[in-house]
Design a protein around this motif. Structure first.
Motif, PDB file in Angstrom:
ATOM      1  N   ASN A   1       0.818  -1.208   0.000  1.00 57.32           N
ATOM      2  CA  ASN A   1       0.000   0.000   0.000  1.00 57.32           C
ATOM      3  C   ASN A   1       0.860   1.269   0.000  1.00 57.32           C
ATOM      4  OD1 ASN A   1      -2.423   1.360  -0.095  1.00 57.32           O
ATOM      5  ND2 ASN A   1      -2.692   1.389   2.134  1.00 57.32           N
ATOM      6  N   ARG A   2       1.800   1.306  -0.921  1.00 60.18           N
ATOM      7  CA  ARG A   2       2.694   2.461  -1.064  1.00 60.18           C
ATOM      8  C   ARG A   2       2.657   2.961  -2.522  1.00 60.18           C
ATOM      9  NH1 ARG A   2       6.373   1.251   3.286  1.00 60.18           N
ATOM     10  NH2 ARG A   2       5.014   0.233   4.799  1.00 60.18           N
ATOM     11  N   LEU A   3       3.623   3.787  -2.885  1.00 56.93           N
ATOM     12  CA  LEU A   3       3.572   4.469  -4.188  1.00 56.93           C
ATOM     13  C   LEU A   3       4.818   4.213  -5.036  1.00 56.93           C
ATOM     14  CD1 LEU A   3       2.197   7.868  -2.828  1.00 56.93           C
ATOM     15  CD2 LEU A   3       0.876   6.099  -3.994  1.00 56.93           C
ATOM     16  N   VAL A   4       4.657   4.416  -6.347  1.00 53.05           N
ATOM     17  CA  VAL A   4       5.734   4.211  -7.320  1.00 53.05           C
ATOM     18  C   VAL A   4       5.913   5.467  -8.156  1.00 53.05           C
ATOM     19  CG1 VAL A   4       6.520   2.869  -9.313  1.00 53.05           C
ATOM     20  CG2 VAL A   4       5.120   1.776  -7.534  1.00 53.05           C
ATOM     21  N   MET A   5       7.160   5.879  -8.334  1.00 49.94           N
ATOM     22  CA  MET A   5       7.476   6.955  -9.276  1.00 49.94           C
ATOM     23  C   MET A   5       8.388   6.397 -10.368  1.00 49.94           C
ATOM     24  SD  MET A   5       9.493  10.580  -8.600  1.00 49.94           S
ATOM     25  CE  MET A   5       8.240  11.277  -7.516  1.00 49.94           C
ATOM     26  N   ALA A   6       7.982   6.589 -11.620  1.00 49.60           N
ATOM     27  CA  ALA A   6       8.840   6.190 -12.745  1.00 49.60           C
ATOM     28  C   ALA A   6       9.693   7.385 -13.140  1.00 49.60           C
ATOM     29  CB  ALA A   6       7.998   5.727 -13.916  1.00 49.60           C
ATOM     30  N   ASP A   7      10.995   7.182 -13.143  1.00 56.74           N
ATOM     31  CA  ASP A   7      11.951   8.247 -13.477  1.00 56.74           C
ATOM     32  C   ASP A   7      12.296   8.142 -14.965  1.00 56.74           C
ATOM     33  OD1 ASP A   7      14.190   9.823 -13.896  1.00 56.74           O
ATOM     34  OD2 ASP A   7      15.076   9.350 -11.952  1.00 56.74           O
ATOM     35  N   MET A   8      11.974   9.198 -15.713  1.00 53.02           N
ATOM     36  CA  MET A   8      12.119   9.154 -17.174  1.00 53.02           C
ATOM     37  C   MET A   8      13.494   9.611 -17.647  1.00 53.02           C
ATOM     38  SD  MET A   8       9.202   7.854 -17.762  1.00 53.02           S
ATOM     39  CE  MET A   8       8.783   7.997 -19.501  1.00 53.02           C
ATOM     40  N   ILE A   9      14.464   9.644 -16.757  1.00 56.96           N
ATOM     41  CA  ILE A   9      15.827  10.037 -17.134  1.00 56.96           C
ATOM     42  C   ILE A   9      16.327   9.186 -18.317  1.00 56.96           C
ATOM     43  CG2 ILE A   9      16.824   8.524 -15.348  1.00 56.96           C
ATOM     44  CD1 ILE A   9      19.054  10.606 -14.987  1.00 56.96           C
ATOM     45  N   CYS A  10      16.860   9.879 -19.329  1.00 51.77           N
ATOM     46  CA  CYS A  10      17.453   9.239 -20.521  1.00 51.77           C
ATOM     47  C   CYS A  10      16.476   8.435 -21.369  1.00 51.77           C
ATOM     48  CB  CYS A  10      18.643   8.356 -20.165  1.00 51.77           C
ATOM     49  SG  CYS A  10      20.025   9.275 -19.483  1.00 51.77           S
ATOM     50  N   VAL A  11      15.163   8.643 -21.168  1.00 56.43           N
ATOM     51  CA  VAL A  11      14.192   7.990 -22.043  1.00 56.43           C
ATOM     52  C   VAL A  11      14.165   8.716 -23.393  1.00 56.43           C
ATOM     53  CG1 VAL A  11      11.697   7.732 -22.436  1.00 56.43           C
ATOM     54  CG2 VAL A  11      12.694   7.053 -20.237  1.00 56.43           C
TER      55      VAL A  11
ATOM     56  N   CYS B   1       8.163  10.978 -13.529  1.00 57.76           N
ATOM     57  CA  CYS B   1       9.088  12.071 -13.212  1.00 57.76           C
ATOM     58  C   CYS B   1       9.947  12.449 -14.421  1.00 57.76           C
ATOM     59  CB  CYS B   1       9.997  11.658 -12.056  1.00 57.76           C
ATOM     60  SG  CYS B   1      11.198  12.923 -11.619  1.00 57.76           S
ATOM     61  N   VAL B   2       9.802  13.687 -14.853  1.00 59.98           N
ATOM     62  CA  VAL B   2      10.678  14.242 -15.878  1.00 59.98           C
ATOM     63  C   VAL B   2      11.983  14.637 -15.194  1.00 59.98           C
ATOM     64  CG1 VAL B   2      10.982  16.172 -17.442  1.00 59.98           C
ATOM     65  CG2 VAL B   2       8.740  15.091 -17.222  1.00 59.98           C
TER      66      VAL B   2
END
Lengths: 213, 213
Positions: free
Chosen positions: B103-113, B132-133
């Motif tokens: 029951n927690r959260l996820v941030m996707a880091d878009m670095i170098c995408v 995340c940009v």
């Protein structure tokens, strides 16, 4: 050709116990990403201190702040640090600069790289020592393994050493050996076996026999 | 709109000292990648224990073994874990599954995408909470910042929260605010300043004024 043992689901005590069994068989011990997340770089430091004849690879999978993060690992005693092939060239160059400063080595991990052959050639040009073909563990269940990528990458690299990782076990080793990589990375193929020393010995024997043939 | 303070070049003692100054000003404290490399997840654990009212983000930048690595961080007390946008969907889904379990959260880091808009939409579909940009710190010297990417990504996302990171400081904040992201991540823009509390307060005030306007 070197045998690298990847320690992922370990703490320092468990790793030390296993290394007492296999330290004379392997060439490189990898302090895996989850192992570093758990313990921090102290893990690399204590293993290097306890087993100084082994090369220690810190699998940081660096994605940013190349110079800074790699320097931390080299200062902790790591001989080899990993950087991601998907990271920016500036980041890889930062890791290479740190390696040059500390007189150590860099492995670029090509996990999830698209256009593998092209990117491998670019990465080679940044000055890394090894390029690692690597099938994500999250894809092993889908039956993927690194053999196809290993074949694909060979023709595009001129001088860099090739490493291979991703679900390698004793049954797969023969076909991996045919491609003659410089480093063969094995994790659960050894750590998940009932007799870990015996499995490591058997794999090392196959490697040595291939080298002599 | 939340203010996230990124602690990268810190050990636990230094982080605790800074948090005593700014814990009433920020919303989320990020245990940065090099901080975790240095100390292990103990860093997240001690910060969560010491400052339980703060959300703690563990910046693992997960690239493989999504379920396993994220679970380790959630068990250490992290509220949010990062996974890389360049990783395989299976890995992101593993992190999302762990978040759901704890029951927690996820941030996707878009670095170098590459193909940022397209990949952001794909990543949103895996069920992450934030995208995340992020401009790599190794590119700040080249004058890059995340504002252009932030504008680019907005139209391709439907419901996920947007976070923004990469060299944000007080001078840049006004133009970031115009894009109305959900989380604004600041590292040396606060930690590298002479008066860290005063800078954090000034940035928080700008955020609050924007929200009221």
């Amino acid at each position: 050709m070197k045998l690298q043992l990847a320690l992922d689901h370990f703490n320092i005590q468990e790793a030390t116990n296993l290394l007492k069994e296999v330290a004379d068989v392997i060439d490189i011990v990898e302090v895996g990403t989850p192992f570093i997340i758990k313990e921090g770089l102290k893990a690399a430091e204590e293993i290097k201190t306890g087993f100084p004849h082994l090369e220690v690879l810190a699998d940081l999978k660096i994605m940013d702040a190349g110079m800074y993060e790699a320097s931390m690992a080299y200062e902790a005693g790591a001989d080899i640090v990993t950087v991601l092939g998907v990271s920016d060239d500036e980041t890889i160059k930062g890791v290479v600069a740190a390696a040059s400063k500390y007189n150590r080595l860099v492995m670029a991990d090509m996990i999830c790289v698209k256009n593998l052959a092209q990117r491998a050639a670019e990465v080679e040009n940044t000055g890394v020592d090894y390029v690692c073909v690597h099938t994500a563990s999250d894809l092993h269940a889908k039956g993927k393994n690194p053999l196809k990528d290993l074949r694909k990458i060979k023709s595009s690299l001129k001088k860099v050493g090739i490493a291979v990782a991703g679900g390698i076990n004793k049954a797969m080793l023969e076909s991996i050996l045919q491609e003659n990589p410089e480093i063969i990375i094995v994790g659960t193929g050894i750590t998940g076996q009932k007799d870990r020393r015996e499995t490591a010995l058997a794999m090392k024997k196959m490697i040595n026999e291939y080298r002599r043939s």
